[in-house]
Design a protein around this motif. Structure first.
Motif, PDB file in Angstrom:
ATOM      1  N   PRO A   2      21.324  33.155  41.205  1.00 30.24           N
ATOM      2  CA  PRO A   2      22.187  32.745  42.319  1.00 30.24           C
ATOM      3  C   PRO A   2      23.277  31.762  41.919  1.00 30.24           C
ATOM      4  N   ARG A   3      23.025  30.905  40.895  1.00 26.20           N
ATOM      5  CA  ARG A   3      24.044  29.953  40.470  1.00 26.20           C
ATOM      6  C   ARG A   3      25.223  30.667  39.815  1.00 26.20           C
ATOM      7  N   VAL A   4      24.926  31.729  39.087  1.00 23.81           N
ATOM      8  CA  VAL A   4      25.991  32.510  38.467  1.00 23.81           C
ATOM      9  C   VAL A   4      26.859  33.157  39.544  1.00 23.81           C
ATOM     10  N   ILE A   5      26.217  33.805  40.519  1.00 22.06           N
ATOM     11  CA  ILE A   5      26.948  34.490  41.593  1.00 22.06           C
ATOM     12  C   ILE A   5      27.772  33.491  42.400  1.00 22.06           C
ATOM     13  N   PHE A   6      27.145  32.398  42.805  1.00 16.79           N
ATOM     14  CA  PHE A   6      27.819  31.415  43.640  1.00 16.79           C
ATOM     15  C   PHE A   6      28.961  30.716  42.900  1.00 16.79           C
ATOM     16  N   SER A   7      28.696  30.254  41.667  1.00 17.82           N
ATOM     17  CA  SER A   7      29.705  29.508  40.918  1.00 17.82           C
ATOM     18  C   SER A   7      30.915  30.381  40.614  1.00 17.82           C
ATOM     19  N   LYS A   8      30.670  31.636  40.269  1.00 10.94           N
ATOM     20  CA  LYS A   8      31.778  32.563  40.023  1.00 10.94           C
ATOM     21  C   LYS A   8      32.589  32.778  41.303  1.00 10.94           C
ATOM     22  N   ALA A   9      31.892  32.939  42.429  1.00 13.28           N
ATOM     23  CA  ALA A   9      32.584  33.153  43.702  1.00 13.28           C
ATOM     24  C   ALA A   9      33.414  31.932  44.087  1.00 13.28           C
ATOM     25  N   GLU A  10      32.876  30.733  43.871  1.00 14.76           N
ATOM     26  CA  GLU A  10      33.640  29.520  44.197  1.00 14.76           C
ATOM     27  C   GLU A  10      34.881  29.415  43.306  1.00 14.76           C
ATOM     28  N   TRP A  11      34.733  29.741  42.036  1.00 21.19           N
ATOM     29  CA  TRP A  11      35.883  29.750  41.128  1.00 21.19           C
ATOM     30  C   TRP A  11      36.917  30.773  41.583  1.00 21.19           C
ATOM     31  N   ASP A  12      36.457  31.955  41.948  1.00 20.08           N
ATOM     32  CA  ASP A  12      37.374  33.004  42.405  1.00 20.08           C
ATOM     33  C   ASP A  12      38.094  32.586  43.684  1.00 20.08           C
ATOM     34  N   MET A  13      37.394  31.880  44.562  1.00 22.36           N
ATOM     35  CA  MET A  13      38.031  31.387  45.781  1.00 22.36           C
ATOM     36  C   MET A  13      39.149  30.401  45.456  1.00 22.36           C
ATOM     37  N   GLY A  14      38.870  29.489  44.527  1.00 17.52           N
ATOM     38  CA  GLY A  14      39.890  28.526  44.133  1.00 17.52           C
ATOM     39  C   GLY A  14      41.095  29.201  43.507  1.00 17.52           C
ATOM     40  N   SER A  15      40.842  30.207  42.681  1.00 17.87           N
ATOM     41  CA  SER A  15      41.936  30.952  42.056  1.00 17.87           C
ATOM     42  C   SER A  15      42.762  31.684  43.103  1.00 17.87           C
ATOM     43  N   ALA A  16      42.066  32.255  44.101  1.00 17.96           N
ATOM     44  CA  ALA A  16      42.769  32.978  45.163  1.00 17.96           C
ATOM     45  C   ALA A  16      43.692  32.039  45.931  1.00 17.96           C
ATOM     46  N   ARG A  17      43.216  30.849  46.256  1.00 20.68           N
ATOM     47  CA  ARG A  17      44.055  29.877  46.960  1.00 20.68           C
ATOM     48  C   ARG A  17      45.287  29.518  46.127  1.00 20.68           C
ATOM     49  N   PHE A  18      45.088  29.330  44.848  1.00 17.78           N
ATOM     50  CA  PHE A  18      46.186  28.935  43.973  1.00 17.78           C
ATOM     51  C   PHE A  18      47.296  29.990  43.959  1.00 17.78           C
ATOM     52  N   ILE A  75      29.305  34.848  48.175  1.00 18.38           N
ATOM     53  CA  ILE A  75      28.604  33.626  48.587  1.00 18.38           C
ATOM     54  C   ILE A  75      27.361  33.987  49.390  1.00 18.38           C
ATOM     55  N   GLU A  76      27.501  34.921  50.303  1.00 18.71           N
ATOM     56  CA  GLU A  76      26.358  35.362  51.102  1.00 18.71           C
ATOM     57  C   GLU A  76      25.273  35.973  50.223  1.00 18.71           C
ATOM     58  N   HIS A  77      25.706  36.742  49.240  1.00 17.63           N
ATOM     59  CA  HIS A  77      24.739  37.347  48.320  1.00 17.63           C
ATOM     60  C   HIS A  77      23.996  36.282  47.524  1.00 17.63           C
ATOM     61  N   SER A  78      24.713  35.239  47.108  1.00 25.91           N
ATOM     62  CA  SER A  78      24.053  34.165  46.355  1.00 25.91           C
ATOM     63  C   SER A  78      22.986  33.483  47.207  1.00 25.91           C
ATOM     64  N   LEU A  79      23.271  33.309  48.498  1.00 26.71           N
ATOM     65  CA  LEU A  79      22.287  32.673  49.379  1.00 26.71           C
ATOM     66  C   LEU A  79      21.050  33.549  49.552  1.00 26.71           C
ATOM     67  N   GLU A  80      21.243  34.847  49.572  1.00 25.59           N
ATOM     68  CA  GLU A  80      20.084  35.747  49.600  1.00 25.59           C
ATOM     69  C   GLU A  80      19.239  35.574  48.344  1.00 25.59           C
ATOM     70  N   LEU A  81      19.916  35.441  47.212  1.00 25.54           N
ATOM     71  CA  LEU A  81      19.196  35.252  45.952  1.00 25.54           C
ATOM     72  C   LEU A  81      18.532  33.883  45.892  1.00 25.54           C
ATOM     73  N   PHE A  82      19.217  32.863  46.405  1.00 24.56           N
ATOM     74  CA  PHE A  82      18.634  31.518  46.429  1.00 24.56           C
ATOM     75  C   PHE A  82      17.321  31.499  47.213  1.00 24.56           C
ATOM     76  N   SER A  83      17.274  32.255  48.304  1.00 28.67           N
ATOM     77  CA  SER A  83      16.088  32.224  49.176  1.00 28.67           C
ATOM     78  C   SER A  83      14.843  32.741  48.473  1.00 28.67           C
TER      79      SER A  83
END
Length: 209
Positions: free
Chosen positions: A146-162, A174-182
């Protein structure tokens, strides 16, 4: 025969004492971290790493604390020094870890991300491609982490904003990472299990329907 038996008992006792000291030290470091004493926690993790040898986990957490603390630093000189220190410690974690450790790779990507916040004009072009490659490889190695999925998604979000794009397109990750975290279970005691609360915050702030 009696001498051999005695030596075995002594050796076993020494091993148990060392393990007990490691557990006590790690729990104390996490306690300091939880109380907000990040500097002392990082120092303790480093000392544990020096005593343990061949164990990547204390260095992993010492580096993580340095990286986390670097993001909000305003002084560029002090921030760069902190990131250099974080890299030194993270290199220790790499030395004592298996070659392809997705958890360590995520920290390396976060460290490079903090460098970009130090000076986007210098480090953005230099490190963005490297970060993308790190996450690509980490995802290939640990697609259910889940850390891989979430961290990559957060990075991609930041890149998208830029680049003026919609970061919301990464909300499913992000939703998928939360499923994995659970359902995530750390491999062993003190293995990384962080990220769930931040993933929830990112989801709440960026993925409102």
């Amino acid at each position: 025969m009696k001498l051999i038996y005695t030596l075995l008992l002594v050796t076993l006792g020494m091993g148990l004492n060392a393990q007990n000291s490691y557990q006590i030290g790690m729990n104390k470091a996490f306690e300091l971290w939880g109380k907000g004493d990040s500097a002392e926690a990082a120092n303790l993790f480093e000392r544990i790493g020096s005593a343990e040898k061949n164990n990547w986990l204390p260095y992993y957490y010492a580096a993580q604390l340095q990286i986390i603390g670097s993001f909000d630093m305003a002084d560029p000189v002090l921030k760069e020094r902190k990131l250099e220190k974080a890299q030194e410690i993270l290199d220790q974690a790499k030395q004592y870890s298996e070659k392809d450790n997705a958890e360590v790779m995520v920290l390396q990507a976060l460290l490079y991300t903090s460098y970009i916040t130090l000076d986007p004009s210098v480090y953005g072009m230099k490190l963005s491609g490297t970060i993308n490659e790190i996450y690509r490889k980490a995802l290939e190695l640990a697609p259910e982490n889940p850390r891989v999925i979430f961290s990559k998604a957060e990075w991609d979000m930041g890149s998208a904003r830029f680049f003026g794009e919609d970061p919301g397109k990464y909300c499913p990750e992000i939703e998928h990472s939360l499923e994995l975290f659970s359902n995530f279970k750390p491999e062993a005691e003190f293995f990384p299990d962080w990220g769930q609360e931040r993933a929830k915050m990112i989801l709440a702030n960026n993925c409102k329907k």
